[in-house]
Design an enzyme around this catalytic site. Structure first.
Site, PDB file in Angstrom:
ATOM      1  N   GLY A 164       0.833  -1.201   0.000  1.00  0.00           N
ATOM      2  CA  GLY A 164       0.000   0.000   0.000  1.00  0.00           C
ATOM      3  C   GLY A 164       0.865   1.247   0.000  1.00  0.00           C
ATOM      4  N   GLU A 211      -0.056  -3.779  23.767  1.00  0.00           N
ATOM      5  CA  GLU A 211       0.743  -2.561  23.961  1.00  0.00           C
ATOM      6  C   GLU A 211       0.195  -1.765  25.141  1.00  0.00           C
ATOM      7  OE1 GLU A 211       0.809  -0.484  20.229  1.00  0.00           O
ATOM      8  OE2 GLU A 211       1.845  -2.110  19.203  1.00  0.00           O
ATOM      9  N   HIS A 242       6.044   1.435  19.356  1.00  0.00           N
ATOM     10  CA  HIS A 242       5.002   1.914  18.435  1.00  0.00           C
ATOM     11  C   HIS A 242       5.231   3.401  18.126  1.00  0.00           C
ATOM     12  CE1 HIS A 242       0.624   1.108  17.014  1.00  0.00           C
ATOM     13  NE2 HIS A 242       1.243   1.955  16.215  1.00  0.00           N
ATOM     14  N   ARG A 256       0.958  -3.674  12.410  1.00  0.00           N
ATOM     15  CA  ARG A 256       0.191  -3.942  13.623  1.00  0.00           C
ATOM     16  C   ARG A 256       0.727  -5.220  14.236  1.00  0.00           C
ATOM     17  NH1 ARG A 256      -1.196   0.536  13.614  1.00  0.00           N
ATOM     18  NH2 ARG A 256      -3.288   1.437  13.848  1.00  0.00           N
ATOM     19  N   ALA A 316       6.878   4.415  15.116  1.00  0.00           N
ATOM     20  CA  ALA A 316       7.229   4.603  13.706  1.00  0.00           C
ATOM     21  C   ALA A 316       6.517   5.796  13.090  1.00  0.00           C
ATOM     22  CB  ALA A 316       6.915   3.335  12.907  1.00  0.00           C
TER      23      ALA A 316
END
Length: 336
Positions: free
Chosen positions: A159, A270, A289, A241, A291
């Protein structure tokens, strides 16, 4: 009788963010914004936001029960790309518009995935720890340490982010292959990426970077069969994810040497639990998490959320509809 003023709640993530620009965007409705601290329980979402016309969420659950109880709810806005915290099927049935922000974070996530690849390849974390411990050696043991030209990089999910990553990693003189059944051949051709099936990708890639949305089809997609097919010298990178990767199988794979290592930004739960075995495995790089993060990208989110929610409340179509079926002729949509 005076109509009830429209109400929009933003439920913050685990960190607080200033949503003043969101309120500015909502002023044209007009709608009043109220900020709530993080809520991890669906029943509490109902209690705290029962009069919501719109919800803006980061990681709070928006379940069928939530949307049924919030009878005036017309729109749910997810502040990032993934929308797995929202029951999209239920939203569509109930006539609630679901929106995400698929474009703000593209460069950040692609860059972070590349940074993880390079950190693993150059053994940055290991070298840093050794220097701090008083060890001075340029030679770090490990497979293919420091080499990156001509290797094969496999991308799961081509994507927006996967494509941006493909362009970046191709510049490092690598061969790029990818698996994505929902992307047509023209994108593969434009990027110079070879299309392969999932297990072929696992077997051929020296690095695997995961960029798939989380849904029923992708949950556990990177499981035991995939991990066993990987090269024992390969590295798995995940910035999509956590549940796309079977964490239990990955733990076994790392300990038993099915692959050389992993670099992970996302996890099944998380924050990563204190008892997670991943914390004790040396050949894995862990980031929290993060990024998506950059100061410029973060600054754009509140206004973007306000603009999109305002469009729905003004009976306009938002730019990025996750469930376009709600706009199909004859479909009943909740409206102001």
């Amino acid at each position: 009788m005076t109509a009830r003023p429209l109400k929009v709640y933003v439920i913050q993530g685990r960190g607080q963010r200033d949503y003043a620009d969101c309120q500015t965007a909502l002023d044209r409705v007009p709608a009043r914004l109220e900020s709530l601290s993080f809520i991890g329980d669906a029943e509490e979402v109902i209690q705290r936001a029962r009069d919501a016309d719109g919800l803006i969420v980061s990681s709070s659950p928006v379940t069928r029960r939530v949307m049924e109880a919030l009878e005036g709810l017309k729109v749910v806005m997810r502040t990032g790309v993934g929308y797995d915290v929202i029951d999209v099927e239920a939203a569509t049935e109930l006539g609630v518009v679901v929106i995400n922000v698929p474009d703000i974070w593209i460069r950040e996530v692609a860059n972070h995935a590349l940074a993880l690849l390079l950190a693993w390849n150059r053994r940055i974390v290991t070298l840093d720890r050794e220097v701090r411990a008083g060890v001075w050696s340029s030679r770090v043991p490990g497979p293919a340490t420091g080499s990156l030209h001509g290797e094969t990089v496999g991308i799961v999910g081509l994507g927006n982010i996967g494509s941006a990553f493909a362009r970046r990693v191709a510049a490092l003189e690598t061969r790029v292959i990818a698996c994505d059944p929902y992307v047509d051949d023209s994108r593969f051709k434009a990027l110079g990426v070879e299309r392969v099936d999932l297990l072929t990708l696992a077997a051929r890639a020296d690095y695997v970077s995961v960029h798939a949305l989380l849904n029923a089809e992708t949950r556990g997609l990177i499981g035991e069969a995939f991990l066993r097919a990987m090269k024992p010298t390969a590295c798995l990178i995940n910035t999509s994810r956590g549940p796309v990767v079977d964490e239990s199988a990955l733990g076994r794979a790392l300990k038993e040497g099915w692959l050389a290592g992993a670099a992970l930004d996302v996890f099944e739960e998380e924050p990563l639990g204190a008892g997670s075995p991943l914390r004790d495995i040396d050949n894995v790089i862990l980031t929290p998490h993060a990024a998506y993060f950059s100061s410029p990208a973060m600054a754009r989110v509140p206004r973007r959320c306000g603009e999109e929610v305002a469009r729905v409340l003004m009976k306009e179509r938002p730019l990025n509809v996750v469930n376009p079926e709600v706009y199909a002729p004859g479909h009943r949509r909740r409206g102001p």
